[in-house]
Design a protein around this motif. Structure first.
Motif, PDB file in Angstrom:
ATOM      1  N   GLY A 136       0.712  -1.261  -0.200  1.00 35.56           N
ATOM      2  CA  GLY A 136      -0.070  -0.008   0.047  1.00 35.56           C
ATOM      3  C   GLY A 136       0.711   1.272   0.182  1.00 35.56           C
ATOM      4  N   GLY A 137       0.209   2.343  -0.175  1.00 37.28           N
ATOM      5  CA  GLY A 137       0.837   3.624  -0.426  1.00 37.28           C
ATOM      6  C   GLY A 137       0.941   4.682   0.636  1.00 37.28           C
ATOM      7  N   GLY A 138       0.518   4.126   1.747  1.00 35.02           N
ATOM      8  CA  GLY A 138       0.432   4.620   2.980  1.00 35.02           C
ATOM      9  C   GLY A 138       1.664   4.512   4.008  1.00 35.02           C
ATOM     10  N   HIS A 139       1.404   4.694   5.135  1.00 35.94           N
ATOM     11  CA  HIS A 139       2.589   4.881   6.019  1.00 35.94           C
ATOM     12  C   HIS A 139       3.064   3.270   6.375  1.00 35.94           C
ATOM     13  N   LEU A 140       2.295   2.283   5.983  1.00 38.65           N
ATOM     14  CA  LEU A 140       2.574   0.971   6.488  1.00 38.65           C
ATOM     15  C   LEU A 140       3.117   0.232   5.037  1.00 38.65           C
ATOM     16  N   ALA A 141       3.366   0.943   4.199  1.00 35.89           N
ATOM     17  CA  ALA A 141       4.173   0.371   2.895  1.00 35.89           C
ATOM     18  C   ALA A 141       5.611   0.207   3.469  1.00 35.89           C
ATOM     19  N   THR A 142       6.043  -1.132   2.945  1.00 34.18           N
ATOM     20  CA  THR A 142       7.334  -1.583   3.269  1.00 34.18           C
ATOM     21  C   THR A 142       8.335  -1.344   2.144  1.00 34.18           C
ATOM     22  N   TYR A 143       9.723  -1.244   2.463  1.00 37.09           N
ATOM     23  CA  TYR A 143      10.796  -0.845   1.504  1.00 37.09           C
ATOM     24  C   TYR A 143      12.108  -1.599   1.797  1.00 37.09           C
ATOM     25  N   THR A 144      12.808  -1.820   0.729  1.00 35.19           N
ATOM     26  CA  THR A 144      13.948  -2.696   1.138  1.00 35.19           C
ATOM     27  C   THR A 144      14.957  -1.807   2.103  1.00 35.19           C
ATOM     28  N   PRO A 145      16.103  -2.079   2.651  1.00 37.91           N
ATOM     29  CA  PRO A 145      16.918  -1.566   3.250  1.00 37.91           C
ATOM     30  C   PRO A 145      17.472  -0.297   2.647  1.00 37.91           C
ATOM     31  N   GLU A 146      17.978  -0.897   1.608  1.00 35.81           N
ATOM     32  CA  GLU A 146      18.703   0.278   0.785  1.00 35.81           C
ATOM     33  C   GLU A 146      17.722   1.573   0.318  1.00 35.81           C
ATOM     34  N   ASN A 147      16.650   1.054   0.104  1.00 31.03           N
ATOM     35  CA  ASN A 147      15.623   2.366  -0.299  1.00 31.03           C
ATOM     36  C   ASN A 147      15.239   2.932   1.070  1.00 31.03           C
ATOM     37  N   LEU A 148      15.349   2.292   2.090  1.00 31.33           N
ATOM     38  CA  LEU A 148      14.866   3.057   3.179  1.00 31.33           C
ATOM     39  C   LEU A 148      15.856   4.342   3.755  1.00 31.33           C
ATOM     40  N   LEU A 149      17.226   3.975   3.387  1.00 38.55           N
ATOM     41  CA  LEU A 149      18.274   4.765   3.679  1.00 38.55           C
ATOM     42  C   LEU A 149      17.731   6.195   3.048  1.00 38.55           C
ATOM     43  N   VAL A 171      12.126   2.905  12.904  1.00 40.68           N
ATOM     44  CA  VAL A 171      11.839   2.016  11.725  1.00 40.68           C
ATOM     45  C   VAL A 171      11.496   0.866  12.246  1.00 40.68           C
ATOM     46  N   GLU A 172      10.473   0.035  11.646  1.00 39.36           N
ATOM     47  CA  GLU A 172      10.104  -1.185  11.755  1.00 39.36           C
ATOM     48  C   GLU A 172      10.512  -2.037  10.897  1.00 39.36           C
ATOM     49  N   PHE A 173      11.204  -3.103  10.881  1.00 39.91           N
ATOM     50  CA  PHE A 173      11.671  -3.992   9.946  1.00 39.91           C
ATOM     51  C   PHE A 173      10.606  -5.348  10.273  1.00 39.91           C
ATOM     52  N   VAL A 174      10.180  -5.830   9.219  1.00 38.41           N
ATOM     53  CA  VAL A 174       9.032  -7.039   9.174  1.00 38.41           C
ATOM     54  C   VAL A 174       9.405  -8.022   8.285  1.00 38.41           C
ATOM     55  N   CYS A 175       9.170  -9.234   8.764  1.00 36.81           N
ATOM     56  CA  CYS A 175       9.181 -10.464   7.986  1.00 36.81           C
ATOM     57  C   CYS A 175       8.222 -11.424   8.426  1.00 36.81           C
ATOM     58  N   HIS A 225      11.137  -5.940  14.055  1.00 33.96           N
ATOM     59  CA  HIS A 225      12.351  -5.558  14.837  1.00 33.96           C
ATOM     60  C   HIS A 225      12.395  -3.721  14.634  1.00 33.96           C
ATOM     61  N   TRP A 226      12.278  -3.181  15.744  1.00 36.10           N
ATOM     62  CA  TRP A 226      12.326  -1.766  15.701  1.00 36.10           C
ATOM     63  C   TRP A 226      13.796  -0.935  16.076  1.00 36.10           C
ATOM     64  N   VAL A 227      14.148  -0.002  15.394  1.00 38.90           N
ATOM     65  CA  VAL A 227      15.442   0.699  15.341  1.00 38.90           C
ATOM     66  C   VAL A 227      15.110   1.900  15.448  1.00 38.90           C
ATOM     67  N   ARG A 262       9.744  -0.312   7.395  1.00 36.60           N
ATOM     68  CA  ARG A 262       8.778   0.979   7.022  1.00 36.60           C
ATOM     69  C   ARG A 262       9.259   1.982   8.200  1.00 36.60           C
ATOM     70  N   ILE A 263       8.900   3.441   7.999  1.00 34.13           N
ATOM     71  CA  ILE A 263       9.339   4.280   9.046  1.00 34.13           C
ATOM     72  C   ILE A 263       8.051   4.258   9.808  1.00 34.13           C
ATOM     73  N   ALA A 264       8.206   4.220  11.078  1.00 37.22           N
ATOM     74  CA  ALA A 264       6.931   3.905  12.078  1.00 37.22           C
ATOM     75  C   ALA A 264       6.769   4.921  12.869  1.00 37.22           C
ATOM     76  N   ASN A 265       7.003   6.227  12.398  1.00 36.31           N
ATOM     77  CA  ASN A 265       6.545   7.279  13.215  1.00 36.31           C
ATOM     78  C   ASN A 265       4.993   7.666  13.403  1.00 36.31           C
ATOM     79  N   GLN A 266       4.145   7.277  12.734  1.00 44.78           N
ATOM     80  CA  GLN A 266       2.879   7.317  12.767  1.00 44.78           C
ATOM     81  C   GLN A 266       2.086   6.459  13.342  1.00 44.78           C
ATOM     82  N   LEU A 267       2.606   5.291  13.819  1.00 43.30           N
ATOM     83  CA  LEU A 267       1.928   4.175  14.291  1.00 43.30           C
ATOM     84  C   LEU A 267       1.379   4.634  15.914  1.00 43.30           C
ATOM     85  N   TYR A 268       2.133   5.176  16.762  1.00 46.89           N
ATOM     86  CA  TYR A 268       1.914   5.559  17.984  1.00 46.89           C
ATOM     87  C   TYR A 268       1.520   7.104  17.858  1.00 46.89           C
TER      88      TYR A 268
END
Length: 309
Positions: A104-117, A126-130, A136-138, A169-175
C-alpha cells in the motif's frame, strides 16, 4: 521486585479474559481483565534471519513475497478512551513504484533497507518486518546508522545490517504520542548504547525505540503500577465491522501480546479467535457471518427486565 513475574504465557485466546469491543465502560456487574507478562521476545530469542518457518515449505522466509495486508493484524490500542496506536490499511492506495513499496501507499508500505536509507531522517523509528518473525524496531541516528536493542544489548549498527534482509517502514505514525525533538530522540538512543543484561529497562526492540522517540516511562519494564482496573485495550480487527478486544494493566504487557500476534501472523490470530468466538456465537443462534459485538453482553437483571416491560 515483588510484584513482577518472571514468565507467564497462554496457549490461546480461551485463556485470555475479554471486554466489550465498543470501548464503552459499563459499571454494572463484575468485569474481568488480563495483565500478563508474556515470554520475552527480545532479539535473543527471536527467530534469526536464517531460520526456516515450518509453513514455508523449507524456503527462506525472505524469499516469500511479503504483503503486510496478508500477514499483519490490523489493530488499535486505547488508553481509557484515547487511541494511542493504530495499524490500519484502510485508505491505503497502491503505490506507483510497484513491488518496492509493497503493502500500500500509506505509512504501512514496506521498502528494502537500501531504499529506506533515502527516506530516513535522524530521530525516525523504523520497523523491520518479515513473515513468522517478531518485528524489529530501530532508531535512525544518521550517517546510515541505527541504535537498537539486539540480543539483550543496546547496540549501534548500520541500518542495512540491522535489517537482516527484512523489509522495513518508517513507523513514526503508528503511535499517536507527541514525539520529542529529533536531537533528543537521537541522544536518548546513543546514551543507551552498551546497556545490556540486567541493566536493561526494556524487554523488546519496540519498547526501546518507542521510549527513545516519546520518552514515556510506560514503555519501560515496571514503568506502571499493575493495580486496579485495566486501563489499556487492544482492539483486533476481525473484519470490516467486527473486532475483538483484550484488556491489560500496562502498555508493556499489551505490546508483548501485539508483537506475538505479529509473529504468528494474521491467519493464525484469526484462527485462534474464531475457535474461541464461534461456539459462543452459535450458542446464541446467530448467523456466524453476521456482525456481532464481542463478548456477548449478559442478560439484564430481573428487576431491570420488569421495569422495561
Amino acid at each position: 521486585m515483588g510484584n513482577q513475574v518472571e514468565k507467564l504465557t497462554h496457549l490461546n485466546y480461551k485463556e485470555v479474559p475479554t471486554t466489550d469491543p465498543t470501548g464503552m465502560d459499563r459499571d454494572e456487574g463484575p468485569r474481568i481483565g488480563v495483565s500478563y507478562i508474556f515470554s520475552n521476545d527480545d532479539d535473543d530469542v527471536e527467530p534469526q534471519h536464517d531460520s526456516v518457518a515450518p509453513d514455508l515449505g523449507g524456503e527462506h522466509p525472505t524469499s516469500q513475497p511479503y504483503d503486510p495486508r496478508l500477514h499483519e493484524v490490523e489493530c488499535s490500542i486505547y488508553y481509557r478512551d484515547e487511541c494511542i496506536y493504530q495499524k490500519s490499511f484502510s485508505g491505503d492506495a497502491p503505490t506507483s513504484d510497484g513491488v518496492e513499496g509493497g503493502g500500500g501507499g500509506g505509512h504501512l508500505a514496506t521498502y528494502t533497507p537500501e531504499n529506506l536509507l533515502n527516506r530516513c531522517k535522524p530521530g525516525d523509528v523504523v520497523e523491520f518486518v518479515c513473515q513468522a518473525q517478531y518485528p524489529h524496531w530501530v532508531v535512525y541516528v544518521g550517517d546510515f546508522q541505527v541504535v537498537h536493542l539486539h540480543r539483550l544489548e543496546v547496540v549501534n549498527s548500520f541500518l542495512t545490517d540491522a535489517s537482516q534482509g527484512r523489509r522495513g517502514r518508517i513507523a513514526n505514525q503508528l503511535y499517536h504520542y507527541k514525539p520529542l525533538s529529533p536531537a533528543t530522540v537521537v541522544r536518548n538512543a546513543l546514551d543507551q548504547v552498551g546497556c545490556k543484561d540486567r541493566d536493561l529497562s526494556w524487554r523488546n526492540s519496540e519498547c526501546f525505540a518507542a521510549w527513545c522517540r516519546y520518552g514515556k516511562r510506560e514503555f519501560k519494564i515496571g514503568g506502571e503500577l499493575r493495580i486496579g482496573k485495566q486501563p489499556y485495550r487492544l482492539q483486533i480487527q476481525l473484519g470490516e465491522k467486527r473486532s475483538h478486544t483484550l484488556e491489560f494493566q500496562s502498555l508493556e504487557d499489551l505490546i508483548m501480546e501485539k508483537r506475538r500476534n505479529d509473529q504468528i501472523g494474521k491467519v493464525a490470530v484469526l484462527q485462534e479467535l474464531s475457535s474461541h468466538l464461534q461456539p459462543a456465537e452459535d450458542a446464541d443462534g446467530k448467523d456466524p457471518g453476521a456482525q456481532t459485538s464481542w463478548p456477548p453482553q449478559p442478560p439484564l437483571p430481573p428487576f431491570l427486565q420488569e421495569s422495561n416491560g
